[in-house]
Scaffold this active site. Sequence first.
Site, PDB file in Angstrom:
ATOM      1  N   HIS A 155       0.829  -1.225   0.000  1.00 59.61           N
ATOM      2  CA  HIS A 155       0.000   0.000   0.000  1.00 59.61           C
ATOM      3  C   HIS A 155       0.857   1.267   0.000  1.00 59.61           C
ATOM      4  O   HIS A 155       0.440   2.296   0.511  1.00 59.61           O
ATOM      5  CB  HIS A 155      -0.946   0.042   1.209  1.00 59.61           C
ATOM      6  CG  HIS A 155      -1.692  -1.235   1.431  1.00 59.61           C
ATOM      7  ND1 HIS A 155      -2.943  -1.480   0.897  1.00 59.61           N
ATOM      8  CD2 HIS A 155      -1.359  -2.372   2.110  1.00 59.61           C
ATOM      9  CE1 HIS A 155      -3.354  -2.697   1.254  1.00 59.61           C
ATOM     10  NE2 HIS A 155      -2.403  -3.268   1.988  1.00 59.61           N
ATOM     11  N   SER A 276      14.209  20.524 -18.160  1.00 64.39           N
ATOM     12  CA  SER A 276      13.013  21.321 -18.405  1.00 64.39           C
ATOM     13  C   SER A 276      13.392  22.543 -19.223  1.00 64.39           C
ATOM     14  O   SER A 276      14.474  23.101 -19.056  1.00 64.39           O
ATOM     15  CB  SER A 276      12.425  21.759 -17.066  1.00 64.39           C
ATOM     16  OG  SER A 276      11.624  22.911 -17.230  1.00 64.39           O
ATOM     17  N   LYS A 282      15.634  21.015 -13.122  1.00 58.99           N
ATOM     18  CA  LYS A 282      14.922  19.748 -13.298  1.00 58.99           C
ATOM     19  C   LYS A 282      15.751  18.656 -13.966  1.00 58.99           C
ATOM     20  O   LYS A 282      16.514  18.905 -14.880  1.00 58.99           O
ATOM     21  CB  LYS A 282      13.654  19.970 -14.139  1.00 58.99           C
ATOM     22  CG  LYS A 282      12.546  20.674 -13.436  1.00 58.99           C
ATOM     23  CD  LYS A 282      12.043  19.969 -12.178  1.00 58.99           C
ATOM     24  CE  LYS A 282      11.256  18.719 -12.468  1.00 58.99           C
ATOM     25  NZ  LYS A 282       9.964  18.980 -13.113  1.00 58.99           N
ATOM     26  N   GLU A 289       9.126   7.152 -17.711  1.00 61.32           N
ATOM     27  CA  GLU A 289       7.730   7.564 -17.916  1.00 61.32           C
ATOM     28  C   GLU A 289       7.236   7.092 -19.278  1.00 61.32           C
ATOM     29  O   GLU A 289       6.080   6.698 -19.438  1.00 61.32           O
ATOM     30  CB  GLU A 289       7.611   9.086 -17.809  1.00 61.32           C
ATOM     31  CG  GLU A 289       7.828   9.585 -16.398  1.00 61.32           C
ATOM     32  CD  GLU A 289       8.002  11.097 -16.337  1.00 61.32           C
ATOM     33  OE1 GLU A 289       7.575  11.678 -15.343  1.00 61.32           O
ATOM     34  OE2 GLU A 289       8.562  11.695 -17.264  1.00 61.32           O
TER      35      GLU A 289
END
Length: 457
Positions: A155, A276, A282, A289
């Site tokens: 969880h 970025s 970043k 992803e």
Amino acid sequence: MKAWGGRFKGETEPLMERFSASIGFDWVLYEYDLDGSKAHAEMLHKIGILGVAEKEAIVGALEEIKQEIRNDEFTFSDTLEDIHMHIEARLIEKIGEVGKKLHTGRSRNDQVALDMRMYLRKELSDIERALFRLLNGLIERAEKEKETIMPGYTHMQRAQVVTFAHHLLAYYYMLKRDRERIKRVGESVDTLPLGSGALAGSTIPLDREYVREKLGFSRVSENSMDTVADRDFVLETIYAVAMVMIHLSRFAEDMIIFSTEEFSFVSLPDELCTGSSLMPHKKNPDSLELIRGKTSRVIGDLFSMFSLLKGLPLTYNRDLQEDKEPLFHAVGTAKDAVAIMELCVKGILVRRERMEQAAYKSFMPAVEMAEYLTLRGIPFRQAHGIVGKMVRDCEEQNKGFHDMTIEDLKTYSQVFDSDIVESIDPRMILRNRKTIGAASFDEIERQITSEKSYLRS
Ligand code: ARG
């Protein structure tokens, strides 16, 4: 004029040509189409349909066509529909009348099934090898992280102490199953369809065994109608690579979370990240992803294929041309994704101290504390209650287990003794676990040793 032009009076509508053309994607089959045609020509010679000079002319021209396509000197056009028609048209253009004999006893229906099976033999073996490299990478990395203690989660809450090696081995075993599954699909693919004709075979005594031998297939298909209508091997392939993607996607998700500043368990290699355009600080885990994102499309490929086949009557129907894009997409994506993940496993920086800190500052040893009581005669359910109460009290007083003295502990249960301190030490827990497959130093060692020998075999 079209290859099938004899029967037709009018010209094909240009929109229809564009609508029905598959050359934009099925050109990737060209090598297999050419090799399949060569074997077919050899066989036609063997059974006396082609003289030796005719066979030589055809085989030679097919070889030249291969070079033309390789060297980008081949002209593709929608009017010729697909790769099979392109190659046949070019063959006739090059050697004239003799070229018109090649398609004897053959249909594009068994031809395309052959091309796809040949394509998949190659692609599945590439994916299998890529998985093999990734498995090796995971074992190498697991060896380095044998002592790296970290929390295991359920969880997304800290649950029990594990090692990063154990975590990595979980993915190793998923991908090992994938590798074995890919090999099994390779066996399904390994059947020669050529010689089934359009759907019913031929009055010409085609020697299918000879072609099988030439093209290195293990068996010849049995039923000509089944053969031209069958795309089970496409579904099996997409299923197998979709499973690969699902596993990689879950792995990617773990690594994305672990690489956040909040976790800081790992840092991804720069080569697999992007920055970025606006925020100078970043470093984004785009590669992972994209693995996660592309997995959706591969799942879509699987569903496209399921719905394509559902309700399709025997035998070949043009719907089947729609099998190629999902197949090529799924296979290509999985191949790249496995290679990306291999780079990630090799290049990832593991912040061992962060992981260890998370494991030590936690109530995770609660399980082992309850087991301690259980091993000393207290029924487990009762032990669970005792330790649960302890955790609640500690939380209220802003303490950890290690802040409690033996006297404190004895107020919860008389069976607590001084050895409890080391029993709940994460390192000791990893030494003490007894079960097969457990997150324990011994089991991880055993798994690594046995998997190294699997990878050598
Ligand atoms: N391009 C077709 C396909 O990929 C080849 C088979 C065409 N057969 C036919 N009878 N139209 O399925």
